[in-house]
Design an enzyme around this catalytic site. Structure first.
Site, PDB file in Angstrom:
ATOM      1  N   ASP A 280      -5.283  -2.490  -4.277  1.00 35.57           N
ATOM      2  CA  ASP A 280      -6.462  -2.322  -3.433  1.00 35.57           C
ATOM      3  C   ASP A 280      -7.660  -1.912  -4.265  1.00 35.57           C
ATOM      4  OD1 ASP A 280      -3.972  -1.757  -1.583  1.00 35.57           O
ATOM      5  OD2 ASP A 280      -5.642  -2.411  -0.326  1.00 35.57           O
TER       6      ASP A 280
HETATM    7  C1  LIG Z   1      -3.508  -8.597  -1.697  1.00 38.42           C
HETATM    8  S1  LIG Z   1      -3.418  -7.316  -0.515  1.00 38.42           S
HETATM    9  C2  LIG Z   1      -3.634  -5.910  -1.450  1.00 38.42           C
HETATM   10  C3  LIG Z   1      -3.073  -4.661  -0.778  1.00 38.42           C
HETATM   11  O1  LIG Z   1      -3.540  -4.440   0.590  1.00 38.42           O
HETATM   12  C4  LIG Z   1      -2.447  -3.875   1.364  1.00 38.42           C
HETATM   13  O2  LIG Z   1      -2.844  -2.737   2.119  1.00 38.42           O
HETATM   14  P1  LIG Z   1      -3.050  -2.861   3.728  1.00 38.42           P
HETATM   15  O3  LIG Z   1      -1.905  -3.654   4.280  1.00 38.42           O
HETATM   16  O4  LIG Z   1      -3.053  -1.414   4.203  1.00 38.42           O
HETATM   17  O5  LIG Z   1      -4.395  -3.524   3.911  1.00 38.42           O
HETATM   18  C5  LIG Z   1      -1.451  -3.465   0.329  1.00 38.42           C
HETATM   19  O6  LIG Z   1      -1.802  -2.244  -0.296  1.00 38.42           O
HETATM   20  C6  LIG Z   1      -1.581  -4.633  -0.638  1.00 38.42           C
HETATM   21  O7  LIG Z   1      -0.915  -4.434  -1.830  1.00 38.42           O
END
Ligand SMILES: CSC[C@H]1O[C@H](OP(=O)(O)O)[C@H](O)[C@@H]1O
Length: 395
Positions: A280
Site C-alpha cells: 500500500d
Molecule cells: C494491489 S492491492 C495492494 C494492497 O491493498 C490491500 O488492502 P485493502 O484490501 O485494505 O485495500 C492489501 O493491503 C493489498 O496488498
C-alpha cells in the site's frame, strides 16, 4: 460489460460502476458511482479496495461528478476551486495507501499547469496572443487522466507479473541447485513452484491482472501445471478467502487456502519458493505498509529462509517518506473484526484492536518488483529505490 473479476467499469464520461467486493464471492452486485460522495463512500466502506483500485475509483468519481449535467462551472477558477476541494475530500477516504494521494496530487499539479500556464518561460514578443484554457479543456484533461490511470495500471501489472515470475524462476533454480548441490545452470526438469500470498492483490485490487497475484498469474502462464499457490484467509475482511481464492479458482490455478495462523507451520512443512505480497505504501528505504499480517509473514519467511517479495507499481512508492515509521496506519471499526455478516464472533464486551495494515521493515524484504524491474539490495545491503527509479525511467 463487466467481466467476472473486473472491479471497475468506466464508460466515459458519465458512467462509473464498481463491483461490490463486500458481497463477493457469494453475490455479484454492481454499484453505480455517480458523484464524489458515492465514490468516497465506496472506498471508505471497502466496497472497492486495493491500493491501485481506490486511486482509480477516486479520480473517476471526480470525472463523472464534474461531467454530471447539473454541474456547471462558470469560470476556470470555479472549476479549479472545486477540483481542489474535491481532492482534499477524496483524500479523507482511507489514509494508508499512497496511490490515491499520489494520483490526486499529480492530477492537481497537471491541471493547474494547464489552467494557469506560467508564461514566465515564454520568449518576450511584441505581439503576444494569450490562449486561455477553457473549463471544457480542463474537464477533458481530467477525463483523459482518469482513463490513462486505468490503462497504465494494467500495463504496469503485466510488467510486474513478468519481472516477478522471472525472478521466482531464477530463485527456484538457485534454491533447488543449492538443495541438490547442483550448479545453478543444471536444468531442473518439471519444477513445481510453490508460493504463498496474503490478502488480495489481483484483478479485484487493481484495474486488472494484479500485482502480487499478477506475478502468480504470470508464473502460472509460464509454468502451466507446475505451480501451487497457498493463500491466507486474511482476517478480518477476508480478502484471501473471499477474493483471492475466488480469483484463483476462476483462473483454475491450483491453490490451497490456509488460515493466517497456519503460515509458519506451512513453511516448516514443505519447500516454499517465495512469499509474494502487495503493498500500500513503500517508503524510500523499502519499508512496506501492507495488509495486517504481512509483517509476521516476513518474520517467518526470514526464519525459514524463504524469499519475501513485495510487488509494487511505482504508484505505490512514496519517496517522500524516508522510513515506514511515518506511515499512517488505518484503524478500522472494531465491529468489522468482532462480527461477520452480522454474526457475532466474539464475547460481548471484549475490546478489539483492528489495524488494517502493518509495516514490514526493509531488512525482511528480499526484492521489490515494480513495472520498471526488480529492485534488490545494493552492496551495502539496502534498497536504493530512488536511484533505481531514476535510472530506469531515464532508459
Ligand atoms: C494491489 S492491492 C495492494 C494492497 O491493498 C490491500 O488492502 P485493502 O484490501 O485494505 O485495500 C492489501 O493491503 C493489498 O496488498
Amino acid at each position: 460489460m463487466f467481466s467476472p473479476l473486473q472491479a471497475i467499469l468506466f464508460e466515459p464520461p458519465h458512467q462509473l460502476t464498481i463491483l461490490d467486493q463486500l458481497l463477493l464471492p457469494f453475490e455479484t452486485v454492481h454499484v453505480p458511482i455517480r458523484n464524489l460522495q458515492e465514490g468516497h463512500r465506496a472506498i471508505h466502506t471497502m466496497q472497492v479496495r486495493g491500493a491501485p483500485a481506490i486511486a482509480i475509483v477516486a479520480v473517476l468519481a471526480l470525472v463523472v461528478d464534474t461531467y454530471a449535467a447539473h454541474h456547471t462551472f462558470p469560470t476556470v477558477d470555479s472549476f479549479m476551486s472545486y477540483l481542489d476541494k474535491s481532492i482534499r475530500y477524496l483524500q479523507t477516504s482511507r489514509p494508508t495507501a499512497v496511490n490515491l494521494f499520489e494520483a490526486t496530487t499529480r492530477l492537481s499539479r497537471e491541471l493547474n499547469e494547464l489552467a494557469y500556464p506560467s508564461d514566465s518561460s515564454a520568449p518576450t514578443t511584441t505581439t503576444t496572443t494569450t490562449t486561455t484554457t477553457t473549463v471544457g479543456q480542463l474537464k477533458r484533461a481530467l477525463l483523459e487522466y482518469g482513463q490513462a490511470m486505468l490503462d497504465r495500471d494494467i500495463q504496469d501489472n503485466k510488467h510486474i507479473g513478468q519481472f516477478g515470475a522471472e525472478y521466482i524462476e531464477a530463485r527456484h533454480l538457485d534454491r533447488q541447485a543449492i538443495l541438490d548441490g547442483l550448479t545453478a545452470t543444471t536444468p531442473i526438469h518439471n519444477p513445481t513452484y510453490t508460493v504463498l500470498t496474503h490478502c488480495n492483490t489481483g484483478a479485484l485490487a487493481t484495474a486488472g491482472w494484479g500485482t502480487a497475484l499478477g506475478i502468480i498469474r504470470s508464473l502460472n502462464f509460464r509454468s502451466i501445471g507446475r505451480i501451487h499457490v497457498y493463500c491466507t484467509e486474511t482476517r478480518p475482511y477476508n480478502q484471501g478467502s473471499r477474493l483471492t481464492a475466488y480469483e484463483l479458482v476462476h483462473d483454475k490455478i491450483p491453490a490451497t487456502l490456509i488460515t493466517d495462523s497456519m503460515a509458519s507451520a506451512l513453511l516448516a512443512s514443505r519447500p516454499m519458493d517465495a512469499i509474494v505480497v502487495g503493498a500500500d505504501r513503500v517508503t524510500a528505504n523499502g519499508d512496506t505498509a501492507n495488509k495486517i499480517g504481512t509483517y509476521q509473514l516476513a518474520i517467518t519467511a526470514q526464519y525459514h529462509g524463504v524469499p519475501f517479495i513485495v510487488a509494487a507499481p511505482t504508484t505505490s512508492i512514496d519517496l517522500k517518506l524516508a522510513t515506514g515509521a511515518a506511515i499512517t496506519i488505518e484503524e478500522r471499526p472494531k465491529e468489522e473484526m468482532l462480527s461477520i455478516y452480522n454474526m457475532r464472533l466474539a464475547a460481548q464486551g471484549i475490546q478489539a484492536w483492528n489495524p488494517s495494515f502493518d509495516v514490514t521493515p526493509a531488512c525482511l524484504i528480499e526484492a521489490i518488483v515494480t513495472e520498471l524491474g526488480v529492485i534488490t539490495k545494493n552492496d551495502q545491503g539496502v534498497f536504493d529505490i530512488k536511484g533505481f527509479i531514476e535510472k530506469h525511467r531515464s532508459l
